[in-house]
Design a protein around this motif. Sequence first.
Motif, PDB file in Angstrom:
ATOM      1  N   UNK A  24     -29.605 -27.901   2.287  1.00 37.30           N
ATOM      2  CA  UNK A  24     -30.398 -27.498   3.433  1.00 37.30           C
ATOM      3  C   UNK A  24     -31.786 -27.061   2.970  1.00 37.30           C
ATOM      4  N   UNK A  25     -32.822 -27.596   3.612  1.00 38.52           N
ATOM      5  CA  UNK A  25     -34.192 -27.206   3.323  1.00 38.52           C
ATOM      6  C   UNK A  25     -34.804 -27.949   2.146  1.00 38.52           C
ATOM      7  N   UNK A  26     -34.050 -28.779   1.464  1.00 36.90           N
ATOM      8  CA  UNK A  26     -34.570 -29.506   0.314  1.00 36.90           C
ATOM      9  C   UNK A  26     -34.631 -30.980   0.667  1.00 36.90           C
ATOM     10  N   UNK A  27     -35.814 -31.564   0.626  1.00 37.31           N
ATOM     11  CA  UNK A  27     -35.997 -32.965   0.995  1.00 37.31           C
ATOM     12  C   UNK A  27     -36.197 -33.793  -0.271  1.00 37.31           C
ATOM     13  N   UNK A  28     -35.476 -34.884  -0.369  1.00 38.75           N
ATOM     14  CA  UNK A  28     -35.602 -35.778  -1.500  1.00 38.75           C
ATOM     15  C   UNK A  28     -35.636 -37.199  -0.947  1.00 38.75           C
ATOM     16  N   UNK A  29     -36.671 -37.967  -1.297  1.00 44.06           N
ATOM     17  CA  UNK A  29     -36.834 -39.314  -0.769  1.00 44.06           C
ATOM     18  C   UNK A  29     -35.820 -40.290  -1.359  1.00 44.06           C
ATOM     19  N   UNK A  30     -35.292 -40.017  -2.552  1.00 49.59           N
ATOM     20  CA  UNK A  30     -34.357 -40.925  -3.203  1.00 49.59           C
ATOM     21  C   UNK A  30     -32.927 -40.786  -2.669  1.00 49.59           C
ATOM     22  N   UNK A  31     -32.688 -39.790  -1.884  1.00 48.01           N
ATOM     23  CA  UNK A  31     -31.339 -39.523  -1.413  1.00 48.01           C
ATOM     24  C   UNK A  31     -30.959 -40.499  -0.293  1.00 48.01           C
ATOM     25  N   UNK A  32     -29.706 -40.912  -0.277  1.00 49.60           N
ATOM     26  CA  UNK A  32     -29.217 -41.795   0.772  1.00 49.60           C
ATOM     27  C   UNK A  32     -29.205 -41.050   2.105  1.00 49.60           C
ATOM     28  N   UNK A  33     -29.432 -41.797   3.168  1.00 48.81           N
ATOM     29  CA  UNK A  33     -29.336 -41.215   4.499  1.00 48.81           C
ATOM     30  C   UNK A  33     -27.853 -41.067   4.851  1.00 48.81           C
ATOM     31  N   UNK A  34     -27.511 -39.988   5.508  1.00 51.54           N
ATOM     32  CA  UNK A  34     -26.108 -39.848   5.898  1.00 51.54           C
ATOM     33  C   UNK A  34     -25.707 -40.945   6.883  1.00 51.54           C
ATOM     34  N   UNK A  35     -24.478 -41.362   6.788  1.00 49.70           N
ATOM     35  CA  UNK A  35     -23.993 -42.405   7.684  1.00 49.70           C
ATOM     36  C   UNK A  35     -23.891 -41.864   9.111  1.00 49.70           C
ATOM     37  N   UNK A  36     -23.789 -42.789  10.062  1.00 48.02           N
ATOM     38  CA  UNK A  36     -23.678 -42.371  11.452  1.00 48.02           C
ATOM     39  C   UNK A  36     -22.317 -41.726  11.681  1.00 48.02           C
ATOM     40  N   UNK A  37     -22.326 -40.706  12.508  1.00 47.32           N
ATOM     41  CA  UNK A  37     -21.098 -39.990  12.817  1.00 47.32           C
ATOM     42  C   UNK A  37     -20.764 -40.203  14.283  1.00 47.32           C
ATOM     43  N   UNK A  38     -19.514 -40.461  14.519  1.00 45.97           N
ATOM     44  CA  UNK A  38     -19.051 -40.613  15.882  1.00 45.97           C
ATOM     45  C   UNK A  38     -18.057 -39.516  16.171  1.00 45.97           C
ATOM     46  N   UNK A  39     -18.185 -38.944  17.329  1.00 47.85           N
ATOM     47  CA  UNK A  39     -17.310 -37.852  17.724  1.00 47.85           C
ATOM     48  C   UNK A  39     -16.392 -38.339  18.837  1.00 47.85           C
ATOM     49  N   UNK A  40     -15.100 -38.242  18.611  1.00 45.47           N
ATOM     50  CA  UNK A  40     -14.121 -38.627  19.607  1.00 45.47           C
ATOM     51  C   UNK A  40     -13.474 -37.366  20.140  1.00 45.47           C
ATOM     52  N   UNK A  41     -13.600 -37.150  21.424  1.00 45.24           N
ATOM     53  CA  UNK A  41     -13.011 -35.985  22.063  1.00 45.24           C
ATOM     54  C   UNK A  41     -12.060 -36.472  23.137  1.00 45.24           C
ATOM     55  N   UNK A  42     -10.820 -36.044  23.043  1.00 40.94           N
ATOM     56  CA  UNK A  42      -9.842 -36.409  24.063  1.00 40.94           C
ATOM     57  C   UNK A  42      -9.787 -35.277  25.078  1.00 40.94           C
ATOM     58  N   UNK A  43     -10.128 -35.598  26.279  1.00 40.92           N
ATOM     59  CA  UNK A  43     -10.006 -34.637  27.364  1.00 40.92           C
ATOM     60  C   UNK A  43      -8.932 -35.143  28.309  1.00 40.92           C
ATOM     61  N   UNK A  44      -8.240 -34.208  28.903  1.00 36.61           N
ATOM     62  CA  UNK A  44      -7.185 -34.580  29.829  1.00 36.61           C
ATOM     63  C   UNK A  44      -7.795 -35.336  30.997  1.00 36.61           C
ATOM     64  N   UNK A  45      -7.434 -36.578  31.151  1.00 38.54           N
ATOM     65  CA  UNK A  45      -7.968 -37.397  32.223  1.00 38.54           C
ATOM     66  C   UNK A  45      -7.229 -37.219  33.534  1.00 38.54           C
ATOM     67  N   UNK A  46      -6.192 -36.409  33.525  1.00 42.20           N
ATOM     68  CA  UNK A  46      -5.399 -36.217  34.728  1.00 42.20           C
ATOM     69  C   UNK A  46      -6.133 -35.335  35.731  1.00 42.20           C
ATOM     70  N   UNK A  47      -6.064 -35.711  36.974  1.00 39.14           N
ATOM     71  CA  UNK A  47      -6.687 -34.947  38.053  1.00 39.14           C
ATOM     72  C   UNK A  47      -5.720 -33.880  38.561  1.00 39.14           C
ATOM     73  N   UNK A  48      -4.435 -34.109  38.348  1.00 39.97           N
ATOM     74  CA  UNK A  48      -3.400 -33.248  38.903  1.00 39.97           C
ATOM     75  C   UNK A  48      -2.674 -32.457  37.815  1.00 39.97           C
TER      76      UNK A  48
END
Length: 158
Positions: A24-48
């Motif tokens: 954190x706070x340290x920038x280095x141009x040679x460093x790889x960019x972090x890969x994309x992150x996907x967030x999967x959230x399961x919410x109760x789809x039930x209405x009842x």
Amino acid sequence: MALRMLWVKDKHDLYFSNSQTIKKGFQNQDMEEPSKYERYVYKNGSVYHYMKISLVLESGSKCISEAQFKQLIICGLKDLYGEIGASFPFDLLKFDRNELTAILRVYNSGLVKLWSALTLLGSFENEACAFRVIQVSPFLLALSGNSRELQFGDHLMS
């Protein structure tokens, strides 16, 4: 060499990175960019929500109809929340006249109101009574069996 490290976006989301060390706070141009992150959230789809309830009468000898059972619940809602507060819909899906048990379907937004009205209802035709909430689930199939009453052979498992 790829290091596996924990990357915290905020206090609720945790991510893992397969890229090289990130400080954190340290920038280095040679460093790889972090890969994309996907967030999967399961919410109760039930209405009842589905409630399995039973009515316990003081004398235990009354036999009531489906219409009387539903009207008793509606009266309990009106007593607690008034005419407008008790105007949300619920359905009586199944009623057992001998055991005085029922399965109700209610919108998620009305679950707490219905549950509290059932809990505070205390009389039916000048006789003391009580509703017992046996099971509550967003899935109807979950009410088909109760693990507390599961039987193997001749023995009751508790």
